[in-house]
Design an enzyme around this catalytic site. Structure first.
Site, PDB file in Angstrom:
ATOM      1  N   CYS B  97       7.040   2.486   7.597  1.00 27.88           N
ATOM      2  CA  CYS B  97       6.641   3.114   6.337  1.00 27.88           C
ATOM      3  C   CYS B  97       5.401   3.952   6.609  1.00 27.88           C
ATOM      4  O   CYS B  97       4.293   3.426   6.675  1.00 27.88           O
ATOM      5  CB  CYS B  97       6.357   2.046   5.278  1.00 27.88           C
ATOM      6  SG  CYS B  97       5.842   2.751   3.719  1.00 27.88           S
ATOM      7  N   LEU B  98       5.607   5.226   6.824  1.00 32.34           N
ATOM      8  CA  LEU B  98       4.473   6.106   7.122  1.00 32.34           C
ATOM      9  C   LEU B  98       4.776   7.450   6.449  1.00 32.34           C
ATOM     10  O   LEU B  98       5.846   8.028   6.664  1.00 32.34           O
ATOM     11  CB  LEU B  98       4.325   6.280   8.638  1.00 32.34           C
ATOM     12  CG  LEU B  98       3.182   7.176   9.114  1.00 32.34           C
ATOM     13  CD1 LEU B  98       1.837   6.636   8.674  1.00 32.34           C
ATOM     14  CD2 LEU B  98       3.211   7.329  10.629  1.00 32.34           C
TER      15      LEU B  98
END
Lengths: 488, 162
Positions: B97-98
């Protein structure tokens, strides 16, 4: 339906929410379309909210042409970049292309200032420079290809995305190096974060800040102005200008008659607008009335994806003419005018024309319905055949029936008739058996006849059969068709 | 028409771009990260990141896969941790999750910037939007337990394929 009884779990809601928030209508159409009459916008909105109808009805009078950009989230950036190159073409000065390349290269200083070394942006910039060089080369050779090169480049995903990425980087660099001008318009005054979140990401629509930055970084130093016209449901009778950047020189003195880049903004989407005077070579453009004529014949306003090719293929509207094998079909058309007893009754010019209730009648009616709200000035013309013939005198609609046809044998005509499928009723004249061999009479050739409604190619003729318009077909062979027409 | 023409063109561009990135990585290697294409069509790469010093990930090496779409660099690569990892922003399947790999992706990023961002994320997790809630909680509360779980989950790259 039975599933309604059960209560969806939170995850299901989350899933639906995700689908809904990620939903984007599938973007279709060319990345940048052909320039076309803005009457098409009026058509698109013909069944919309009254405010839209009023505003779009007033549009063509001021802005004769427009160009679509594909609504894929890049349209605002794409529209500015495209019109920038197009304005350079309008100026038509080869030296200016070199100046602009040098100037854009020097903007590398701005990019360096925000921490982007040359190797980060040069690949993207190089596509823009390459386009400048190609356009300059075309202008220098006067080969007339420049506009086509521009359109093709912007319709190439890879090349146009590189150029879009480059202009976005320029916008970001401009905002960050002019933070005093922009900090009051961004959250927390943090221009760097704003650019990282709202300008530099690949998927981000152009907003006011990005457009204002490009107006300063890209457009104004080139001596151009930029304005955005907003078409929304706000009260009013015309579109309003939501952004304006005056073309000025280095001393902030307005430049008279400088090219203006005009965008049409509908909530969430940008297209390109033109005044009639923005268009350099008018004779390359089909006159708007004819365009609307063809639009009407398309009978498919909702799906209308207009391109100039709509006009170009006007020959295919003629009964007996089909997009494939044009040359082959001409002879059979010529024989429409054979004085055989059967056809004489219909085509002899001396016979007074009496409107016959035939399948064409609804076509003409829908045509009038369509035209009325747009070109109130032209409407009456369509009602009077005498004036109508003036329109048909214009080159794109001239029917090239003059070349004396080679004799057509029935053997040859029959397979042509058989291979044709689809919804068309062949003209009763086209395949009249036997006339081809027995008649050796020159067909009618006078322009008076050709342009009159006695010609079966005329839409007022009782035997006129409009070609049904197929958007996919237009896209697949549109450009070629246009060239053919222009060169003939 | 224009679009169908541009498809193969797009593939040529992505290959050229990835070639150039490979050249840069080979000639100017960045300490702590490696990346190399799996095969000659270059659309799938294997990369490694060294865990940053003075973090629970120090002295550990993490293997990742990177997959590039024909529209790269105009869409982000798909990046997955192949080494099992315990971290607030990576789930147990190795998904990441970036923001820069999602909606904040920009065409100016490249393989090296992605790997460096992931490396810094190892030492500075974003605990506000965790994929792994337990890790987010332990990061501040119980560093020792956090470190234990990191080591318990980790596998050396050479053990991965076995």
């Amino acid at each position: 339906m039975a599933d309604d009884a059960y209560m969806p779990a939170d995850e299901d809601y989350a899933h639906l929410q995700k689908l809904s928030s990620e939903y984007a209508p599938e973007a279709t159409g060319p990345l940048v379309g052909e320039r076309q009459s803005s009457a098409a916008i009026t058509t698109q909105y013909a069944t919309a909210d009254p405010v839209y109808r009023v505003k779009t009805a007033a549009l063509p009078a001021k802005y004769a042409y427009f160009r679509t950009c594909r609504g894929d989230g890049h349209c605002g950036w794409r529209a500015i970049a495209f019109t920038y190159f197009e304005a350079l073409l309008r100026v038509g000065d080869v030296g200016k292309f070199e100046d602009e390349e040098a100037r854009l290269n020097s903007l590398g200083n701005l990019l360096a200032h925000i921490g982007y070394s040359r190797d980060i942006w040069i690949d993207f910039a190089e596509e823009a420079f390459e386009l400048l060089r190609k356009l300059a080369h075309s202008l220098r050779n006067m080969d007339g290809q420049a506009a086509e090169i521009l359109l093709q480049t912007f319709n190439d995903t890879s090349e146009s995305m590189a150029i879009i990425t480059y202009v976005k980087l320029l916008a970001s660099a401009w905002v960050q190096t002019h933070s005093d001008d922009f900090m009051h318009f961004v959250p927390m005054g943090d221009v760097k974060a704003y650019c990282a979140n709202n300008i530099e990401p690949t998927q981000c629509e152009a907003d006011n800040i990005g457009i204002a930055a490009l107006a300063e970084a890209l457009v104004k130093p080139a001596g151009f102005g930029l304005e955005v016209w907003y078409l929304d449901r706000s009260p009013g009778e015309e579109i309003n200008r939501s952004f304006h950047s005056e073309p000025t020189d280095h001393h902030h003195v307005p430049i008279p008659n400088a090219p203006m880049l005009r965008l049409l903004y509908k909530p969430g989407h940008y297209d390109i607008l033109y005044k009639a005077g923005d268009v350099p070579r008018v004779h390359h453009q089909p006159p708007p009335p004819q365009q609307s004529l063809h639009v009407a014949l398309a009978n498919s306003f909702d799906d209308f994806q207009p391109t100039a090719s709509n006009v170009a293929d006007v020959m295919t509207m003629i009964p007996g003419m089909y997009p494939t094998g044009l040359g082959q079909r001409w002879p059979s058309l010529s024989y429409d005018f054979s004085p055989s007893p059967a056809s004489c009754a219909q085509v002899t010019p001396i016979q007074p024309y009496a409107p016959v209730p035939t399948p064409i009648t609804p076509v003409s009616t829908s045509h009038l319905d369509f035209v009325t709200p747009i070109h109130s000035g032209h409407t009456s013309q369509y009602n009077r055949p005498s004036i109508h013939s003036i329109h048909l005198d214009q080159p794109p609609v001239t029917l090239p029936i003059h070349p004396p046809p080679p004799p057509v044998s029935i053997d040859r005509a029959a397979p042509i008739g058989l291979e044709r499928g689809g919804p068309f009723r062949p003209s009763m004249y086209e395949l009249e058996p036997g006339f081809g061999s027995s008649m050796q009479v020159q067909p009618f050739q006078t322009s008076i006849f050709r342009n009159s409604h006695f010609n079966t190619a005329h839409y007022m003729n009782p035997d006129f059969e409009p070609e049904q318009w197929c958007p996919d077909g237009d896209y697949s062979n549109g450009n070629k068709g246009r060239h053919k027409l222009q060169s003939s | 028409m224009a679009l169908s023409n541009s498809r193969p063109n797009g593939n040529a561009t992505v290959a050229a771009r990835l070639q150039k990135e490979l050249m840069d990585i080979m000639t100017k290697p960045t300490p702590g990260i490696t990346a190399f294409p799996d095969d000659e069509n270059m659309t799938v790469w294997t990369a490694t990141i060294d865990g940053p010093a003075e973090t629970p990930y120090a002295d550990l090496v993490f293997k990742l896969s990177m997959e590039f779409a024909p529209t790269y660099p105009y869409v982000a690569p798909t990046v997955l941790f192949k080494t099992p990892i315990f971290h607030p922003n990576f789930d147990f399947s190795g998904r990441i999750c970036l923001d820069i790999l999602k909606d904040k992706w920009s065409a100016i990023y490249n393989i090296t910037t992605v790997l460096l961002s992931l490396q810094s994320l190892l030492g500075e997790p974003n605990n506000a939007s965790p994929l792994n809630g337990q890790a987010a909680e332990l990061w501040d509360k119980d560093p020792a337990e956090y470190k234990r779980l990191v080591l318990a989950r980790h596998k050396a790259p050479e053990d991965l394929d076995a």
